[in-house]
Design an enzyme around this catalytic site. Structure first.
Site, PDB file in Angstrom:
ATOM      1  N   LYS A 191      20.832 147.731  90.494  1.00 13.37           N
ATOM      2  CA  LYS A 191      20.064 147.425  91.855  1.00 13.37           C
ATOM      3  C   LYS A 191      20.810 146.026  93.037  1.00 13.37           C
ATOM      4  O   LYS A 191      21.387 146.758  94.326  1.00 13.37           O
ATOM      5  CB  LYS A 191      18.683 147.334  92.062  1.00 13.37           C
ATOM      6  CG  LYS A 191      18.095 148.157  91.314  1.00 13.37           C
ATOM      7  CD  LYS A 191      16.440 147.408  91.325  1.00 13.37           C
ATOM      8  CE  LYS A 191      15.757 146.219  90.768  1.00 13.37           C
ATOM      9  NZ  LYS A 191      15.998 146.403  89.440  1.00 13.37           N
ATOM     10  N   THR A 192      21.078 145.515  92.395  1.00 12.36           N
ATOM     11  CA  THR A 192      22.347 143.995  92.690  1.00 12.36           C
ATOM     12  C   THR A 192      23.560 144.680  93.514  1.00 12.36           C
ATOM     13  O   THR A 192      23.503 145.270  93.917  1.00 12.36           O
ATOM     14  CB  THR A 192      22.365 143.444  92.161  1.00 12.36           C
ATOM     15  OG1 THR A 192      20.710 142.665  91.678  1.00 12.36           O
ATOM     16  CG2 THR A 192      22.774 142.085  93.287  1.00 12.36           C
ATOM     17  N   ASP A 251      17.487 142.267  98.398  1.00  9.85           N
ATOM     18  CA  ASP A 251      17.351 141.987  96.627  1.00  9.85           C
ATOM     19  C   ASP A 251      16.274 141.607  96.430  1.00  9.85           C
ATOM     20  O   ASP A 251      15.302 140.052  97.109  1.00  9.85           O
ATOM     21  CB  ASP A 251      18.530 141.710  96.274  1.00  9.85           C
ATOM     22  CG  ASP A 251      18.786 141.502  94.833  1.00  9.85           C
ATOM     23  OD1 ASP A 251      17.801 142.622  94.433  1.00  9.85           O
ATOM     24  OD2 ASP A 251      19.400 141.333  94.381  1.00  9.85           O
ATOM     25  N   GLU A 252      15.490 141.853  95.435  1.00  9.84           N
ATOM     26  CA  GLU A 252      14.023 141.385  94.642  1.00  9.84           C
ATOM     27  C   GLU A 252      13.130 141.430  95.791  1.00  9.84           C
ATOM     28  O   GLU A 252      12.360 140.417  95.592  1.00  9.84           O
ATOM     29  CB  GLU A 252      14.555 139.967  94.392  1.00  9.84           C
ATOM     30  CG  GLU A 252      16.017 139.886  93.771  1.00  9.84           C
ATOM     31  CD  GLU A 252      15.390 140.136  92.528  1.00  9.84           C
ATOM     32  OE1 GLU A 252      14.485 140.212  91.831  1.00  9.84           O
ATOM     33  OE2 GLU A 252      16.258 139.737  91.332  1.00  9.84           O
ATOM     34  N   GLN A 294       8.934 142.965  87.590  1.00  5.16           N
ATOM     35  CA  GLN A 294       9.885 141.628  87.812  1.00  5.16           C
ATOM     36  C   GLN A 294       9.459 140.745  88.684  1.00  5.16           C
ATOM     37  O   GLN A 294       9.522 139.886  89.326  1.00  5.16           O
ATOM     38  CB  GLN A 294      11.552 141.655  87.272  1.00  5.16           C
ATOM     39  CG  GLN A 294      12.001 142.903  86.502  1.00  5.16           C
ATOM     40  CD  GLN A 294      13.117 142.213  87.304  1.00  5.16           C
ATOM     41  OE1 GLN A 294      13.979 141.139  86.453  1.00  5.16           O
ATOM     42  NE2 GLN A 294      14.043 143.980  87.339  1.00  5.16           N
ATOM     43  N   ARG A 296      17.104 139.793  80.635  1.00  3.80           N
ATOM     44  CA  ARG A 296      18.363 138.708  80.959  1.00  3.80           C
ATOM     45  C   ARG A 296      19.731 139.346  79.845  1.00  3.80           C
ATOM     46  O   ARG A 296      20.672 138.954  80.132  1.00  3.80           O
ATOM     47  CB  ARG A 296      18.077 137.478  81.035  1.00  3.80           C
ATOM     48  CG  ARG A 296      17.829 136.986  81.753  1.00  3.80           C
ATOM     49  CD  ARG A 296      17.473 137.416  83.461  1.00  3.80           C
ATOM     50  NE  ARG A 296      16.564 138.857  83.660  1.00  3.80           N
ATOM     51  CZ  ARG A 296      17.285 140.098  84.815  1.00  3.80           C
ATOM     52  NH1 ARG A 296      18.387 139.438  85.703  1.00  3.80           N
ATOM     53  NH2 ARG A 296      16.431 140.753  84.928  1.00  3.80           N
TER      54      ARG A 296
HETATM   55  N1  LIG Z   1      27.113 152.882  87.483  1.00  7.97           N
HETATM   56  C1  LIG Z   1      27.341 151.691  87.121  1.00  7.97           C
HETATM   57  N2  LIG Z   1      28.371 151.759  86.159  1.00  7.97           N
HETATM   58  C2  LIG Z   1      28.985 150.633  85.018  1.00  7.97           C
HETATM   59  N3  LIG Z   1      28.335 149.121  85.020  1.00  7.97           N
HETATM   60  C3  LIG Z   1      26.744 149.024  86.337  1.00  7.97           C
HETATM   61  C4  LIG Z   1      26.898 150.509  87.174  1.00  7.97           C
HETATM   62  N4  LIG Z   1      25.920 149.519  87.382  1.00  7.97           N
HETATM   63  C5  LIG Z   1      25.552 148.451  87.076  1.00  7.97           C
HETATM   64  N5  LIG Z   1      26.080 148.012  86.149  1.00  7.97           N
HETATM   65  C6  LIG Z   1      26.138 146.847  86.073  1.00  7.97           C
HETATM   66  O1  LIG Z   1      24.739 146.661  85.266  1.00  7.97           O
HETATM   67  C7  LIG Z   1      24.621 145.098  84.862  1.00  7.97           C
HETATM   68  C8  LIG Z   1      23.427 145.452  85.762  1.00  7.97           C
HETATM   69  O2  LIG Z   1      23.440 145.065  87.570  1.00  7.97           O
HETATM   70  P1  LIG Z   1      22.176 144.253  88.681  1.00  7.97           P
HETATM   71  O3  LIG Z   1      22.836 143.645  88.222  1.00  7.97           O
HETATM   72  O4  LIG Z   1      23.377 145.347  89.407  1.00  7.97           O
HETATM   73  O5  LIG Z   1      20.970 145.146  87.743  1.00  7.97           O
HETATM   74  P2  LIG Z   1      19.424 144.653  88.607  1.00  7.97           P
HETATM   75  O6  LIG Z   1      18.937 146.410  88.713  1.00  7.97           O
HETATM   76  O7  LIG Z   1      19.594 143.778  90.133  1.00  7.97           O
HETATM   77  O8  LIG Z   1      19.328 144.075  87.841  1.00  7.97           O
HETATM   78  P3  LIG Z   1      18.031 143.321  87.956  1.00  7.97           P
HETATM   79  O9  LIG Z   1      16.478 144.234  88.022  1.00  7.97           O
HETATM   80  O10 LIG Z   1      17.728 142.397  86.825  1.00  7.97           O
HETATM   81  O11 LIG Z   1      17.907 142.320  88.934  1.00  7.97           O
HETATM   82  C9  LIG Z   1      25.718 144.866  86.186  1.00  7.97           C
HETATM   83  O12 LIG Z   1      26.743 143.935  84.914  1.00  7.97           O
HETATM   84  C10 LIG Z   1      26.426 145.788  86.884  1.00  7.97           C
HETATM   85  O13 LIG Z   1      27.564 145.934  86.959  1.00  7.97           O
HETATM   86 MG   LIG Z   2      19.030 142.271  90.410  1.00  3.47          MG
END
Ligand SMILES: Nc1ncnc2c1ncn2[C@@H]1O[C@H](COP(=O)(O)OP(=O)(O)OP(=O)(O)O)[C@@H](O)[C@H]1O
Ligand SMILES: [Mg+2]
Length: 672
Positions: A27-28, A210-211, A241, A597
């Site tokens: 997402k981030t 975000d969040e 979350q 995490r």
């Molecule tokens: N398409 C992709 N290919 C490879 N790696 C990815 C891809 N999308 C995300 N990632 C990697 O996966 C990990 C998690 O991504 P991110 O932190 O954006 O998730 P999130 O949904 O924001 O998580 P959270 O809910 O914990 O905030 C990061 O290391 C990111 O670089």
């Molecule tokens: Mg995130």
């Protein structure tokens, strides 16, 4: 490479978008990629985009990520900040519409607590906390003192509404706002004036948040006011979350999105890129115990991964030693690739940090603490910042009082009383009263009069310099002129304590110098930036290879190869108060945040015996451990299971490992 759903989210600019997805699904990352896409491909000027993150640290990371994606293309003017920092920017620009000067002060929770304590007669810490919380709740619900008073249900609320009214008057008088005001005042301004609304909506063509599961009602309103009826925004979040209900975050806001924006598009992401399949199964298994707001699934292609360890420790000391030892082992077995910064110890409450700090220190492992007592809460830092505050905002009376008495510069209680009386009578600030010392004291040679006049002169001189010279020079000259180092040595219990405190002050001075140079801001302009940094994540630290010690709350959004969840015992996690008040679902989401995490290695720790207020307790393991799919767990230290390594054995092994490590380092040095 982004997956098709992520790409769709990045490219969609047709209207409001909600990316709803579980932890680690990118997402981030979608937000960062989308900003870069909008600037490079979709013709958005950087200054027309604002991204909102939950912490300052997350904002820094996102800014870096975006500029890496832009590969040299300009991102000047792009706003990536927390809601509070964004609110501050808006308020600074529109201050006069809210009856403030541009250089208003920002009070942190303890400053506003002291004001509230003075306004309420008596009552202990507990009652002060309740009052402060109630006022904050009113503010976040946009209820002003009159409305609070009109809708008060009982005597306590009537009284609290009165304190609220007085508190607001004091803030106005000091030209100060609290953290809640940083969101509330912009919302009020935008609600009241269509002119301002149009101005900001035209300036910001697109908003990304975000969040968003942790936004409170006031923040949600700010978002709505900024993005207008068209709803040019992307918000991303995960209802599983949501961990800030206690601070007014309201998951209902996620549902409100759909009502307020019937054209809302929802995109779900299902692939997790962070964790191994086993860690994900644990997370999914745990959160299945909560009622569902939105159905989601998560899967990972990163392989099964190691078993997740659950370790029964003999006591808290053992728990800390065990983690330290495992971290050494982790680093050692990975050679060059092993980094301390890939390891994190996460816990429910700050008080749990101390033993881990000691154990890591004993094992000579570098660490960083986040979410704990902020650097900015230390007395010496607050002293120095009081000077910065009162230089920036002469109306800031609390800052004047603190600066005038630390270090003592000959202004005693009686003199302060006299100043205060004069300020009251003439409706002016203490700074302004100090300028009138010659009028207040008839005896021109008197000690008090000279001290006050001298202090006023010092402030005047530095106010002048602070607006013109660079922050670093000004702060170091100021520290010299007030002889702050001598003061610390006079005050402290031991020279060592003084040395530590002086080092903190020097860190602050260095940091101000650097930050001032980087952002092109003088000391007066930095005052507001600093105030904001105390919120949630403390000082922005330089990254270096150190283990992260953090509360679970402060770990949100982050990821680590190797995670230790400490103190997983009933009463600690879930927290006793949450058990009493039936807030288990929120604690479970916090556990979900903790588990997710971890990228590869996860260790869950609990103590069979723990000292609490001098007495030994025998806590039950956390109910959350029981809720995990048991076949995924590998137990240690439990009766009948594999033993966790005993303390003595652990220490012996650790010192052996350290010796080997030192040899290795020495050999390397030799070679280079
Ligand atoms: N398409 C992709 N290919 C490879 N790696 C990815 C891809 N999308 C995300 N990632 C990697 O996966 C990990 C998690 O991504 P991110 O932190 O954006 O998730 P999130 O949904 O924001 O998580 P959270 O809910 O914990 O905030 C990061 O290391 C990111 O670089
Ligand atoms: Mg995130």
């Amino acid at each position: 490479m982004l997956n098709p759903q992520q790409l769709e989210a990045v490219h969609y600019l047709g209207g409001p978008l909600f990316v709803l997805a579980g932890a680690g699904s990118g997402k981030t990352r979608v937000i960062s990629e989308k900003i870069a896409y909008m600037i490079t491909r979709a013709g958005y000027a950087p200054h027309s985009i604002a991204a909102i993150t939950f912490t300052n640290k997350a904002a820094t990371e996102m800014r870096e990520r975006v500029s890496a994606l832009l590969k040299g293309k300009q991102s000047k003017g792009l706003s990536v900040s927390t809601f509070h920092a964004f609110g501050m920017r808006l308020l600074r620009e529109e201050a006069r519409h809210a009856g403030y000067k541009r250089d208003f002060s920002i009070l942190d929770a303890s400053d506003s607590g002291s004001i509230i304590a003075e306004l309420s007669d008596g009552g202990g810490r507990e009652s002060l906390f309740r009052t402060q919380q109630q006022i904050s709740r009113w503010k976040n619900a946009l209820i002003d003192p009159e409305q609070a008073s009109a809708s008060a249900q009982d005597g306590w609320q009537v009284q609290t509404a009165q304190i609220y009214a007085d508190y607001q008057a004091v803030l106005q008088q000091y030209q100060a706002v609290d953290f809640d005001d940083l969101i509330r005042l912009p919302v009020c301004l935008l609600q009241q004036s269509s002119e301002l609304r149009v101005k900001w909506q035209q300036r910001l063509r697109y908003l990304l948040v975000d969040e968003c599961q942790d936004t409170n009602t006031c923040q949600y309103l700010l978002m709505r006011l900024l993005s207008g009826a068209e709803g040019m925004f992307t918000v991303v979040g995960d209802d599983d979350q949501s961990i800030y209900a206690w601070r007014g975050a309201d998951m209902e806001n996620l549902c409100r999105l759909q009502q307020d924006y019937p054209q809302l598009k929802i995109i779900k992401l299902e692939q997790n890129y962070r964790s191994t399949a086993r860690i994900l199964r644990l997370a999914n298994g745990l959160i299945a115990n909560n009622p569902k707001l939105f159905a989601k699934t998560l899967w990972s292609q990163l392989g099964e991964g190691d078993a997740v360890r659950v370790v029964a420790c003999q006591n808290a000391q053992h728990e800390a030693d065990y983690a330290a030892q495992q971290i050494s082992l982790y680093k050692l077995t990975r050679g060059e690739k092993g980094r301390y910064a890939d390891c994190a110890v996460l816990y429910r409450g700050n008080h749990q940090a101390r033993l881990f700090e000691e154990a890591l220190r004993a094992a000579r492992i570098p660490y960083r603490v986040s979410g704990g007592q902020s650097f900015f809460d230390k007395a010496e830092i607050k002293d120095v910042l009081a000077y910065v505050r009162v230089l920036a905002n002469p109306d800031d009376n609390p800052a004047f009082l603190r600066a005038a008495t630390a270090p003592k510069c000959g202004i005693g209680a009686a003199a302060l009383g006299k100043l205060n009386a004069y300020a009251d009578e003439h409706a002016c600030s203490l700074s302004a009263a100090a300028e009138m010392a010659h009028h207040i004291w008839a005896d021109a040679a008197g000690k008090s009069m000279r001290a006050v006049a001298g202090f006023a002169e010092l402030l005047r001189r530095y106010r002048h310099r602070a607006a013109r010279e660079d922050a670093g020079t000004v702060i170091s000259d100021l520290l010299r002129d007030i002889a702050y180092q001598d003061y610390l040595y006079r005050q402290a219990d031991s020279p060592r304590a003084a040395e530590n405190r002086w080092r903190n002050v020097c860190d602050l001075a260095d940091w101000l110098a650097r930050k001032g140079a980087e952002d092109g801001k003088n000391l007066l302009e930095l005052a507001q930036t600093i105030a904001l940094m105390t919120l949630l994540d403390g000082k922005n630290e330089e990254e270096h290879d150190a283990v992260r010690l953090s509360t679970l709350h402060a770990a949100k959004g982050l990821e680590y190869e190797n995670v230790f969840l400490a103190g997983c015992e009933e009463g600690i996690f879930p927290h006793a108060d949450s058990i009493d008040e039936g807030r288990i679902d929120e604690e479970r989401r916090l556990m979900y945040v903790g588990i997710t995490r971890a990228k590869r290695h996860l260790t869950i720790l609990y103590c069979v015996k723990r000292k609490h207020r001098g007495e030994w307790l025998f806590p039950e393991p956390s109910r959350f451990i029981g809720e995990l799919p048991q076949s995924e767990l590998q137990w240690f230290g439990r009766k009948g299971g594999e033993p966790a390594i005993s303390k003595a054995e652990g220490k012996a092994r650790l010192s052996g490992m350290l010796a080997a490590l030192e040899q290795k380092i020495a050999a390397n040095k030799h070679r280079t």
